[in-house]
Scaffold this active site. Structure first.
Site, short mmCIF file in Angstrom:
data_model
loop_
_atom_site.label_atom_id
_atom_site.label_comp_id
_atom_site.label_asym_id
_atom_site.label_seq_id
_atom_site.Cartn_x
_atom_site.Cartn_y
_atom_site.Cartn_z
N SER A 1 93.60 97.83 110.43
CA SER A 1 94.35 97.54 111.65
C SER A 1 95.72 98.18 111.60
CB SER A 1 94.51 96.02 111.83
OG SER A 1 95.22 95.47 110.74
N GLY B 1 96.94 101.06 111.96
CA GLY B 1 97.17 102.31 111.25
C GLY B 1 97.19 102.21 109.74
N GLU C 1 92.00 104.54 123.65
CA GLU C 1 92.85 105.61 123.15
C GLU C 1 92.13 106.94 123.31
OE1 GLU C 1 94.89 104.80 119.35
OE2 GLU C 1 93.96 102.83 119.44
N GLU D 1 89.61 105.96 120.08
CA GLU D 1 89.27 104.60 119.67
C GLU D 1 89.38 103.67 120.87
OE1 GLU D 1 91.54 103.21 116.36
OE2 GLU D 1 90.99 104.87 115.07
N ASP E 1 99.16 97.45 121.30
CA ASP E 1 100.59 97.41 120.99
C ASP E 1 101.40 98.38 121.85
OD1 ASP E 1 99.58 99.66 119.71
OD2 ASP E 1 100.19 99.04 117.69
N THR E 2 100.84 99.56 122.16
CA THR E 2 101.57 100.50 123.02
C THR E 2 101.77 99.94 124.42
OG1 THR E 2 99.55 101.63 123.73
CG2 THR E 2 100.64 102.48 121.76
N ARG F 1 106.63 95.15 112.01
CA ARG F 1 107.22 95.16 113.35
C ARG F 1 107.76 93.77 113.67
NH1 ARG F 1 103.08 97.88 116.42
NH2 ARG F 1 102.08 95.87 116.68
#
Length: 387
Positions: A159, A161, A265, A277, A284-285, A360
């Site tokens: 997850s 990245g 994505e 994906e 999140d983006t 984050r």
């Protein structure tokens, strides 16, 4: 639709499996509609725990533990919000009559890069870059030589990245192997992808409520180490590329089925679109939609889950910038400069109970023409620090 009050015998319940900052926003939207909310995660005081009616801490890979909570709470909707979760528990819950969003099979496919890539490329016929699956370092090297350098290497299950890297030459293979093995999730098998020569990548947020499919304006984003750091909306692209992106998003989400919001994505090269994906949940983006739309991705997700109409107004351009901690702290404090709170910008602090390097902790949001918003977000995020 009938709406009740929470904590009553006739309350409608949603249960989040995974309770991070994205789940927190979903819970807030559910609270606004009078739903009873339950947040489950692997650690105490996760962001969504702070706003849910009840919370649980459990090993998210433990099938029996997850099922015990589901059977006790009897939620109307189960919303998996993370990849690292017992898929067997979701299939069993669905078999027992519980409503998994969007459905257990879709969650199973999307949490595993091997399953979703083969589903997209071979079953749905979507255009992707060349790829190979490997289980050994020697196999990785052989696949990289065949596909060519640079190439992208990812665990089939991870997850945000984690474990992802780019190998630019044969000398990078040992490091990529070690990075992949340290990922959260299942790193027993890896995908080696040929590097797609793309101009940019987007997230096409796609919501399905069982009656209609709607798309948010395309979101551009910048990643570091496989994780998002900046996003902006809309991404400037040709009408043909945008139309093809929506068509590809509809194909993959129709194939997966169910209701809810999907983060699709895609890689864009000129007017050509390549599948990358898809996540069956807010992305999140997509946090940028907290400032650009009348209904954020979180509100749209909940509406889609409930089968409500999906109309919304796009207010205008905006950008987001993620703040990532540089410290390890068991009582993190985020130092936010006052200038981030202005007529066209604000901050959301996630209130995570523990910080570590790269985690984050907050997001800055700016409402302005895309280029100006992105430039301002880059400047503002420098004014957020670990205290």
């Amino acid at each position: 639709m009938l709406f009740s009050a929470p904590l009553k015998s006739n309350s409608k319940k949603i249960m989040l499996l995974g309770s991070g900052e994205l789940g927190k926003e979903v819970i807030i939207e559910a609270q606004r509609l009078g739903l009873e909310t339950i947040a489950v995660d692997r650690y105490e005081n996760a962001p969504a725990h702070h706003v849910a009616h009840r919370s649980y801490v459990v090993n998210m890979q433990d099938k029996d533990a997850i099922l015990e909570i589901i059977r006790r709470e009897k939620p109307d909707y189960i919303l998996p919000e993370i990849e690292a979760i017992s898929i067997d528990a979701l299939f069993e819950a669905e078999k027992e009559g519980f409503n998994v969003i969007p459905n257990a099979d879709a969650v199973s496919k999307t949490m595993n890069r091997k399953k979703i890539r083969t589903f997209a490329a071979e079953d749905m016929g979507l255009k992707t870059g060349p790829y190979k699956f490997v289980t050994t370092e020697a196999g990785m090297l052989e696949a990289a030589r065949e596909l060519g350098f640079p190439c992208v290497i990812k665990p089939v299950m991870s997850s945000s990245g984690h474990g992802q890297s780019v190998a630019r030459s044969e000398s990078d293979i040992p490091k990529s192997w070690e990075m992949a093995k340290e990922a959260r999730g299942d790193a027993s098998e890896l995908i080696v992808e040929a590097f797609v020569d793309f101009d940019y990548e987007i997230t096409m947020l796609t919501a399905r409520n069982g009656k209609e499919t709607v798309y948010c304006e395309p979101i551009g984003h910048e990643q570091r180490d496989g994780d998002y750091v900046f996003s902006w909306q809309p991404m400037a692209m040709s009408e043909l590329a945008k139309k093809r992106s929506q068509e590809m998003a509809k194909t993959i989400t129709d194939g997966l089925g169910g209701q809810g919001l999907f983060g699709v994505e895609l890689f864009i090269k000129g007017d050509e679109v390549y599948f990358s994906e898809v996540s069956p949940r807010p992305h999140d983006t997509g946090m940028v939609t907290l400032i650009t739309q009348s209904q954020s991705e979180f509100a749209l997700h909940l509406r889609a889950v409930l089968g409500l109409p999906l109309g919304f107004t796009f207010y205008g351009d905006g950008a987001s910038a993620a703040f990532k901690s540089e410290a390890h702290n068991y009582a993190p404090v985020v130092d936010v400069d006052d200038s981030l709170f202005s007529d066209n910008s604000f901050v959301r602090v996630f209130s995570k109970p523990e910080a570590h390097k790269g985690r984050r902790l907050a997001v800055a949001l700016v409402f302005d023409e895309v280029e100006k918003a992105l430039e301002k977000s880059r400047e503002l995020i420098k004014k957020v620090k670990d205290a």
